[in-house]
Structure formats: structure tokens, C-alpha cells
Design an enzyme around this catalytic site. Structure first.
Site, PDB file in Angstrom:
ATOM      1  N   HIS A   1       0.921  -1.442  -0.172  1.00  0.00           N
ATOM      2  CA  HIS A   1       0.032  -0.172   0.046  1.00  0.00           C
ATOM      3  C   HIS A   1       0.991   0.973   0.474  1.00  0.00           C
ATOM      4  CE1 HIS A   1      -3.655  -1.641   1.717  1.00  0.00           C
ATOM      5  NE2 HIS A   1      -3.274  -2.127   0.326  1.00  0.00           N
TER       6      HIS A   1
ATOM      7  N   GLU B   1       0.908   3.907   1.230  1.00  0.00           N
ATOM      8  CA  GLU B   1       1.422   4.203   3.099  1.00  0.00           C
ATOM      9  C   GLU B   1       2.717   3.540   3.609  1.00  0.00           C
ATOM     10  OE1 GLU B   1      -1.462   3.751   2.087  1.00  0.00           O
ATOM     11  OE2 GLU B   1      -3.383   4.683   3.131  1.00  0.00           O
TER      12      GLU B   1
ATOM     13  N   CYS C   1      -6.388   2.113   5.696  1.00  0.00           N
ATOM     14  CA  CYS C   1      -6.593   1.300   6.638  1.00  0.00           C
ATOM     15  C   CYS C   1      -6.143   0.070   7.304  1.00  0.00           C
ATOM     16  CB  CYS C   1      -6.299  -0.856   4.908  1.00  0.00           C
ATOM     17  SG  CYS C   1      -4.495  -1.190   5.058  1.00  0.00           S
TER      18      CYS C   1
ATOM     19  N   CYS D   1      -2.287  -0.278   7.189  1.00  0.00           N
ATOM     20  CA  CYS D   1      -1.272   1.285   7.203  1.00  0.00           C
ATOM     21  C   CYS D   1      -1.527   2.404   8.370  1.00  0.00           C
ATOM     22  CB  CYS D   1      -2.119   1.808   5.865  1.00  0.00           C
ATOM     23  SG  CYS D   1      -1.601   0.699   4.874  1.00  0.00           S
TER      24      CYS D   1
HETATM   25 ZN   LIG Z   1      -3.301   0.334   3.640  1.00  0.00          ZN
END
Ligand SMILES: [Zn+2]
Length: 163
Positions: free
Chosen positions: A52, A54, A82, A85
């Protein structure tokens, strides 16, 4: 801090993801007004669930700073982080989380739950939401609209053939 200025850099990252057929999410990490790291989602291309935006921006920032603690940092993400993260944000001691579009299904900075400022852990981050939210959200909406259209016309998208 000019949140919109840094969010625009994150949006540029999200657009790079879009072009690659990735869910368009971008992130930027800023310390003392300086961009330390920029990243975008690369989950599909590398078939790596951890990739991801992040997580990638936190990794890059730690490498550049040479320290795992990202004290006094500002993490900008085009979409609400999410669960994974948000966990990384707490672990890295990110001071401020600024995001664009809310994610009612997966967002863990206030939508589903607020993990980064829960009072349950030894670190809490400040959260600012809705910065350039419309622009950030529109990228996502357009991406999924296009994805559905392509699926309907049986046009094979390399990155999403397994879905
Ligand atoms: Zn994430």
C-alpha cells in the site's frame, strides 16, 4: 503546513498508480516542511499485499532518515488508511495523518474505527480528514467505473485477471 500543497503531491502519486492499473492511492511523508518520501500503491504489479502507498512511503522514509521512528512527521494519503497502514502509522510514531477521501469500508482513521488515535496504544496521531477529498475520491470512483466497464466488455486487464 499547507495541507493542500502536499496533498496535491500525493494525488500525483495516485495518478501514477492509476496509469499502472493500480487502485489510485498515493502518499507523501513530510518532515519539517520537506518531502522525505513519495509512493503509490503497487499491490497488483508486484502481487504484494503489503505494498500500500502508506506502507511504501513509511519504508522509504525510514530508509532515508535511517531511523524507524518518524517523529514530527506528516503522512499525507489520498485515501483514509486501512487497518494495516494505520498499524504501521502507530508503530512508526507518525505524528500527523492527513487524508483526502474517507473509506467507509476499510478506513481505520475514523470511518470504521480510529486506530491511530484510540488511546489504546502508546502512540496517538492527529488526524485531519477531507483535504481535497473530492479530487482524491473522484480518482477512485473513475478507476472502479473503468474497471467495471472493462470487465463487462471482457477486455482482459493484466493486473486484474484473477479477480
Ligand atoms: Zn493500507
Amino acid at each position: 503546513m499547507d495541507h493542500e500543497y502536499f496533498m496535491r503531491i500525493a494525488i500525483e502519486e495516485a495518478k501514477k498508480a492509476y496509469i499502472k492499473g493500480e487502485v489510485p492511492i498515493g502518499a507523501v511523508l513530510v518532515v519539517k516542511g520537506e518531502v522525505i518520501a513519495k509512493a503509490h500503491n503497487l499491490r497488483e504489479l508486484e502481487q504484494q499485499v503489503l505494498n500500500h502507498a502508506e506502507i511504501l512511503v513509511i519504508k522509504e522514509a525510514c530508509e532515508k532518515i535511517g531511523f524507524w521512528r518518524l517523529d514530527d512527521s506528516f503522512l499525507y494519503s489520498t485515501v483514509e488508511p486501512c487497518v494495516m497502514c494505520s498499524g504501521a502509522i502507530v508503530q512508526a510514531r507518525v505524528e500527523n495523518v492527513i487524508y483526502g477521501a474517507s473509506d467507509s469500508k476499510n478506513g481505520c482513521c475514523g470511518s470504521k474505527i480510529n486506530l491511530v488515535n484510540s488511546g489504546f496504544f502508546n502512540h496517538n496521531a492527529n488526524v485531519i480528514s477531507g483535504v481535497l477529498a473530492e479530487e482524491c475520491g473522484l480518482l477512485m470512483t473513475n478507476f472502479f467505473k473503468e474497471l467495471r466497464k472493462n470487465k463487462n466488455s471482457n477486455e482482459d486487464r493484466k493486473c486484474y485477471k484473477k479477480i
